[in-house]
Design a protein around this motif. Structure first.
Motif, PDB file in Angstrom:
ATOM      1  N   ILE A   1       2.074   1.673  -3.475  1.00  0.00           N
ATOM      2  CA  ILE A   1       0.980   2.176  -4.320  1.00  0.00           C
ATOM      3  C   ILE A   1       0.820   3.680  -4.079  1.00  0.00           C
ATOM      4  N   GLU A   2       0.854   4.105  -2.820  1.00  0.00           N
ATOM      5  CA  GLU A   2       0.750   5.538  -2.512  1.00  0.00           C
ATOM      6  C   GLU A   2       1.864   6.320  -3.199  1.00  0.00           C
ATOM      7  N   GLU A   3       3.085   5.807  -3.124  1.00  0.00           N
ATOM      8  CA  GLU A   3       4.221   6.482  -3.755  1.00  0.00           C
ATOM      9  C   GLU A   3       4.027   6.565  -5.266  1.00  0.00           C
ATOM     10  N   THR A   4       3.554   5.491  -5.856  1.00  0.00           N
ATOM     11  CA  THR A   4       3.312   5.465  -7.302  1.00  0.00           C
ATOM     12  C   THR A   4       2.226   6.458  -7.680  1.00  0.00           C
ATOM     13  N   ILE A   5       1.146   6.490  -6.895  1.00  0.00           N
ATOM     14  CA  ILE A   5       0.033   7.411  -7.160  1.00  0.00           C
ATOM     15  C   ILE A   5       0.511   8.857  -7.024  1.00  0.00           C
ATOM     16  N   ASP A   6       1.262   9.147  -5.947  1.00  0.00           N
ATOM     17  CA  ASP A   6       1.785  10.506  -5.754  1.00  0.00           C
ATOM     18  C   ASP A   6       2.687  10.918  -6.916  1.00  0.00           C
ATOM     19  N   ALA A   7       3.570  10.003  -7.321  1.00  0.00           N
ATOM     20  CA  ALA A   7       4.487  10.310  -8.422  1.00  0.00           C
ATOM     21  C   ALA A   7       3.714  10.542  -9.718  1.00  0.00           C
ATOM     22  N   GLU A   8       2.700   9.714  -9.971  1.00  0.00           N
ATOM     23  CA  GLU A   8       1.905   9.872 -11.181  1.00  0.00           C
ATOM     24  C   GLU A   8       1.148  11.197 -11.170  1.00  0.00           C
ATOM     25  N   THR A   9       0.520  11.518 -10.058  1.00  0.00           N
ATOM     26  CA  THR A   9      -0.239  12.762  -9.956  1.00  0.00           C
ATOM     27  C   THR A   9       0.668  13.960 -10.201  1.00  0.00           C
ATOM     28  N   ASP A  10       1.844  13.952  -9.577  1.00  0.00           N
ATOM     29  CA  ASP A  10       2.799  15.046  -9.762  1.00  0.00           C
ATOM     30  C   ASP A  10       3.279  15.117 -11.210  1.00  0.00           C
TER      31      ASP A  10
ATOM     32  N   MET B   1       0.834  -1.205   0.000  1.00  0.00           N
ATOM     33  CA  MET B   1       0.000   0.000   0.000  1.00  0.00           C
ATOM     34  C   MET B   1       0.870   1.257   0.000  1.00  0.00           C
ATOM     35  N   ARG B   2       1.974   1.224   0.745  1.00  0.00           N
ATOM     36  CA  ARG B   2       2.889   2.375   0.723  1.00  0.00           C
ATOM     37  C   ARG B   2       3.478   2.571  -0.669  1.00  0.00           C
TER      38      ARG B   2
ATOM     39  N   ALA C   1      -0.933 -10.645  -1.572  1.00  0.00           N
ATOM     40  CA  ALA C   1      -0.580 -10.490  -0.159  1.00  0.00           C
ATOM     41  C   ALA C   1      -1.797 -10.674   0.741  1.00  0.00           C
ATOM     42  N   LEU C   2      -2.958 -10.268   0.261  1.00  0.00           N
ATOM     43  CA  LEU C   2      -4.173 -10.362   1.072  1.00  0.00           C
ATOM     44  C   LEU C   2      -4.894 -11.694   0.931  1.00  0.00           C
ATOM     45  N   LYS C   3      -4.483 -12.480  -0.040  1.00  0.00           N
ATOM     46  CA  LYS C   3      -5.153 -13.765  -0.275  1.00  0.00           C
ATOM     47  C   LYS C   3      -4.989 -14.659   0.954  1.00  0.00           C
ATOM     48  N   GLY C   4      -6.101 -15.094   1.493  1.00  0.00           N
ATOM     49  CA  GLY C   4      -6.086 -15.997   2.634  1.00  0.00           C
ATOM     50  C   GLY C   4      -5.869 -15.293   3.969  1.00  0.00           C
ATOM     51  N   ALA C   5      -5.749 -13.982   3.949  1.00  0.00           N
ATOM     52  CA  ALA C   5      -5.557 -13.249   5.204  1.00  0.00           C
ATOM     53  C   ALA C   5      -6.891 -13.100   5.925  1.00  0.00           C
ATOM     54  N   ASN C   6      -6.829 -12.919   7.210  1.00  0.00           N
ATOM     55  CA  ASN C   6      -8.019 -12.718   8.028  1.00  0.00           C
ATOM     56  C   ASN C   6      -8.576 -11.331   7.717  1.00  0.00           C
TER      57      ASN C   6
ATOM     58  N   HIS D   1       1.261  -3.475  -8.829  1.00  0.00           N
ATOM     59  CA  HIS D   1       1.072  -3.296  -7.386  1.00  0.00           C
ATOM     60  C   HIS D   1      -0.260  -3.892  -6.926  1.00  0.00           C
ATOM     61  N   LEU D   2      -1.308  -3.695  -7.706  1.00  0.00           N
ATOM     62  CA  LEU D   2      -2.610  -4.252  -7.352  1.00  0.00           C
ATOM     63  C   LEU D   2      -2.552  -5.778  -7.318  1.00  0.00           C
ATOM     64  N   TYR D   3      -1.856  -6.355  -8.277  1.00  0.00           N
ATOM     65  CA  TYR D   3      -1.678  -7.812  -8.292  1.00  0.00           C
ATOM     66  C   TYR D   3      -0.935  -8.261  -7.031  1.00  0.00           C
TER      67      TYR D   3
END
Length: 137
Positions: A32-41, A29-30, A68-73, A61-63
């Motif tokens: 993804i945030e960095e990628t989104i910030d860089a893209e927006t800028d 997620m961090r 990472a979340l597969k099978g997580a609580n 990143h979404l993949y």
């Protein structure tokens, strides 16, 4: 035959997997945030920005996040990651607004170019009147 030791080990492994998936998800997620910030800028400041490459990074990143979340609580992750998810949602909203503004500007430029081409084609050079007055050879 049911072995209590292996059952306890399985529960520990499942807990560790959920915790690792959670930590991994936060790291992703961090990113993804960095990628989104860089893209927006970049969309705002760099006319030569490669949005296709940025979309590929976001998809990757979404993949990774999905894996990472597969099978997580889910209940535990939802509470532990609420702030990260809200921050990501807010950044995505700003990114969406920026992309929409960029696409609107691209459409405006395309419309201006189309109008200029149409005006150039109707400047009388190739008008029907000009062809009608030409003498046959």
């Amino acid at each position: 035959m049911y072995d209590m030791t292996s059952a306890a080990n399985s529960e520990k492994a499942a807990l560790a997997m959920n915790q690792h998936g959670g930590a991994s998800a936060l790291a992703i997620m961090r990113r993804i945030e960095e990628t989104i910030d860089a893209e927006t800028d970049a969309i705002r400041n760099n006319p030569g920005f490669d949005i296709k490459a940025s979309n590929a990074r976001k998809s990757r990143h979404l993949y990774e996040l999905t894996r990472a979340l597969k099978g997580a609580n889910e209940a535990g992750l939802a509470n532990a990651h609420r702030d990260a998810l809200e921050r990501l949602r807010d950044k995505l909203a700003v990114n969406e607004e920026t992309i929409r503004a960029h696409m609107s500007a691209v459409n405006d430029v395309a419309d201006l170019l189309q109008e200029a081409i149409e005006r150039a084609q109707t400047d009388g050079t190739y008008s029907e009147r000009e062809f009608g007055q030409a003498s046959p050879a």
